[in-house]
Design a protein around this motif. Structure first.
Motif, PDB file in Angstrom:
ATOM      1  N   MET A  23       0.839  -1.189   0.000  1.00 30.58           N
ATOM      2  CA  MET A  23       0.000   0.000   0.000  1.00 30.58           C
ATOM      3  C   MET A  23       0.879   1.246   0.000  1.00 30.58           C
ATOM      4  N   PRO A  24       0.572   2.219  -0.836  1.00 32.08           N
ATOM      5  CA  PRO A  24       1.387   3.426  -0.882  1.00 32.08           C
ATOM      6  C   PRO A  24       1.235   4.261   0.384  1.00 32.08           C
ATOM      7  N   ASP A  25       2.252   5.067   0.686  1.00 35.38           N
ATOM      8  CA  ASP A  25       2.174   5.947   1.849  1.00 35.38           C
ATOM      9  C   ASP A  25       1.373   7.205   1.492  1.00 35.38           C
ATOM     10  N   ILE A  29       0.027   8.818  -2.167  1.00 32.44           N
ATOM     11  CA  ILE A  29      -1.386   9.046  -2.454  1.00 32.44           C
ATOM     12  C   ILE A  29      -1.636  10.506  -2.798  1.00 32.44           C
ATOM     13  N   ALA A  30      -0.975  11.406  -2.103  1.00 36.46           N
ATOM     14  CA  ALA A  30      -1.111  12.828  -2.403  1.00 36.46           C
ATOM     15  C   ALA A  30      -0.641  13.145  -3.814  1.00 36.46           C
ATOM     16  N   ARG A  31       0.451  12.528  -4.238  1.00 33.70           N
ATOM     17  CA  ARG A  31       0.925  12.753  -5.608  1.00 33.70           C
ATOM     18  C   ARG A  31      -0.089  12.240  -6.622  1.00 33.70           C
ATOM     19  N   THR A  32      -0.686  11.084  -6.337  1.00 33.89           N
ATOM     20  CA  THR A  32      -1.724  10.553  -7.225  1.00 33.89           C
ATOM     21  C   THR A  32      -2.902  11.508  -7.298  1.00 33.89           C
ATOM     22  N   ALA A  33      -3.313  12.041  -6.147  1.00 30.25           N
ATOM     23  CA  ALA A  33      -4.437  12.973  -6.120  1.00 30.25           C
ATOM     24  C   ALA A  33      -4.129  14.233  -6.934  1.00 30.25           C
ATOM     25  N   ALA A  46     -11.108  13.868  -2.275  1.00 29.83           N
ATOM     26  CA  ALA A  46     -10.755  13.245  -0.995  1.00 29.83           C
ATOM     27  C   ALA A  46     -10.561  11.753  -1.219  1.00 29.83           C
ATOM     28  N   ILE A  47      -9.546  11.175  -0.572  1.00 32.94           N
ATOM     29  CA  ILE A  47      -9.213   9.760  -0.754  1.00 32.94           C
ATOM     30  C   ILE A  47      -8.931   9.140   0.605  1.00 32.94           C
ATOM     31  N   ALA A  48      -9.540   7.990   0.864  1.00 35.69           N
ATOM     32  CA  ALA A  48      -9.243   7.203   2.063  1.00 35.69           C
ATOM     33  C   ALA A  48      -8.839   5.803   1.642  1.00 35.69           C
ATOM     34  N   THR A  49      -7.969   5.193   2.418  1.00 37.88           N
ATOM     35  CA  THR A  49      -7.554   3.824   2.143  1.00 37.88           C
ATOM     36  C   THR A  49      -7.754   2.960   3.381  1.00 37.88           C
ATOM     37  N   ILE A 361      -6.622   6.330 -10.139  1.00 39.45           N
ATOM     38  CA  ILE A 361      -6.396   6.444  -8.698  1.00 39.45           C
ATOM     39  C   ILE A 361      -6.432   5.070  -8.040  1.00 39.45           C
ATOM     40  N   VAL A 362      -7.457   4.286  -8.375  1.00 44.33           N
ATOM     41  CA  VAL A 362      -7.582   2.953  -7.777  1.00 44.33           C
ATOM     42  C   VAL A 362      -6.411   2.067  -8.172  1.00 44.33           C
ATOM     43  N   ARG A 363      -5.997   2.135  -9.425  1.00 45.65           N
ATOM     44  CA  ARG A 363      -4.867   1.317  -9.888  1.00 45.65           C
ATOM     45  C   ARG A 363      -3.573   1.727  -9.189  1.00 45.65           C
ATOM     46  N   ASP A 364      -3.357   3.035  -9.020  1.00 42.91           N
ATOM     47  CA  ASP A 364      -2.132   3.493  -8.360  1.00 42.91           C
ATOM     48  C   ASP A 364      -2.059   3.000  -6.916  1.00 42.91           C
ATOM     49  N   ILE A 365      -3.203   2.878  -6.264  1.00 42.80           N
ATOM     50  CA  ILE A 365      -3.210   2.522  -4.845  1.00 42.80           C
ATOM     51  C   ILE A 365      -3.315   1.014  -4.625  1.00 42.80           C
ATOM     52  N   LEU A 366      -4.206   0.354  -5.342  1.00 45.41           N
ATOM     53  CA  LEU A 366      -4.448  -1.077  -5.119  1.00 45.41           C
ATOM     54  C   LEU A 366      -3.798  -1.981  -6.154  1.00 45.41           C
ATOM     55  N   GLY A 367      -3.299  -1.417  -7.238  1.00 45.60           N
ATOM     56  CA  GLY A 367      -2.867  -2.247  -8.351  1.00 45.60           C
ATOM     57  C   GLY A 367      -4.073  -2.614  -9.211  1.00 45.60           C
TER      58      GLY A 367
END
Length: 383
Positions: A23-25, A29-33, A46-49, A361-367
């Motif tokens: 899981m990214p830090d 996640i901020a860079r992805t956003a 807004a993004i939550a994991t 966004i989902v791919r960057d965080i979860l694959g």
């Protein structure tokens, strides 16, 4: 029929599982956003994991209104149709309490025939169903897996009248008015107050103090307005009536707590929790909207995508997963969860333009998850 069923199930059995990516830090996640906002022009995101069923990150970026006030994890945002997932969870709690049976017709809850209640602004145009007895067969399960046969809402019909387009339970057809039928059964048939039940069963135990199905004056201090596709800013309205099809106001912080409970099964019996991942109705349409588009040719149907009690289930390279979205003219929300790792990404935006970045966004965080983005968003151009 047997061959068609095997064609749907075998891809699920053959899918080769892959190891979950780390899981990214928060910084990643901020860079992805920021990348998503730059690519789409979205003003707020807004993004939550969630990982192993626990909330690990909640962040907000950009603006909550045209004045430029910051969007924060405590800003009140539209839940839109994520409200439907909260309602489904509530109904499953009522099943656990013995108050609702998913497979007994809603007609059995009511003191008189449904059409005799007439057309009710607070619920639906039940009077329009006079002469079609199929309303008697509709169950809570059919409501929650979107197979009532109704259009999304009666006012979208050419003549503005509610009707049943296919035998209830026979296929998927998204319907907010169908969801309202079950609320009507609970309120008017069983004598419950659905708003209070959701507060008791979800908002209070899952630590969601800034969530409500009706407007609260204290929301005004930190409220998200929104932006439409053309960049027009629009104000947040004040929902004065409980409508479980989509009236929830909430925060990304509150809804992350709900997502963690949903993926971990907190608050539900094993049997009730299993209903969330049970693919009870195969989806055969090319896309979710228009809701009454009918079955696509077999080669164009989404593979392994089904509706359950309240969710859309699918299987990808990381195993069984589920999706639930929410949308209006100025809102884009989505929740994607992986069952095996109990990981989720929850995205809420007060700018509908952000939806074009949701797959990224989902791919960057979860694959790669296998989420059926084309079925969800049709011909949208993704970034």
């Amino acid at each position: 029929m047997r061959a068609a069923k095997l064609a749907w199930i075998l891809p699920l059995l053959w899918a080769a599982p892959v190891m979950a990516k780390p899981m990214p830090d928060k910084e990643s996640i901020a860079r992805t956003a920021q990348k998503a906002m730059a690519a789409t022009g979205a003003r707020g995101l807004a993004i939550a994991t969630i990982d192993s069923g626990k909330v690990v990150s909640v962040q907000a970026f950009g603006e909550r209104n045209a004045k430029g006030d910051p969007l924060t994890p405590q800003t009140i945002m539209y839940g839109a149709s994520l409200t439907k997932a909260v309602f489904a969870y509530s109904v499953l709690c009522l099943v656990d309490e013995g108050k609702v049976d998913l497979d007994k017709p809603i007609a059995g809850m009511l003191a008189k025939p449904l059409p005799d209640y007439g057309n009710l602004d607070a619920y639906g145009n039940w009077g329009d169903l006079a002469g079609d007895e199929r309303w008697r067969t509709i169950t809570p399960r059919m409501v929650l897996n979107h197979s009532t046969g109704f259009a999304n809402f009666h006012f979208l019909e050419p003549d503005g009248k509610l009707r049943i387009h296919f035998d209830p339970g026979s296929r998927y057809g998204y319907s907010g008015e169908g969801i309202m039928l079950l609320q009507f059964g609970l309120d008017q048939g069983l004598g419950l107050d659905t708003g209070k039940e959701v507060q008791r069963l979800v908002f209070d135990p899952l630590k969601m103090p800034n969530s409500s199905l009706v407007w609260r004056p204290d929301f005004a201090a930190n409220l998200a307005d929104g932006w439409e596709l053309d960049g027009k800013a629009v104000p947040h309205d004040e929902r004065g009536r409980v409508r479980v099809a989509g009236s929830m106001d909430t925060t990304i912080t509150d809804l992350a707590n709900f997502a963690a409970a949903l993926v971990s099964g907190e608050g539900l019996s094993k049997k009730a929790r299993a209903e969330l991942l049970q693919p009870s109705l195969q989806i055969r349409s090319r896309s979710q909207f228009p809701t009454l588009g009918g079955d696509a040719p077999a080669p164009e149907q989404p593979v392994g995508v089904a509706s359950s009690v309240g969710l859309i289930t699918f299987t990808g390279s990381q195993g069984p997963a589920f999706f639930r979205g929410g949308h209006n003219d100025s809102t884009g929300n989505t929740l994607v969860c992986l069952e095996k790792s109990q990981r989720c990404v929850l995205i809420m935006s007060n700018d509908v333009r952000a939806e074009a970045a949701f797959p990224m966004i989902v791919r960057d965080i979860l694959g790669e998850t296998g989420a059926p983005w084309r079925w969800i968003f049709g011909d949208m151009k993704f970034v």
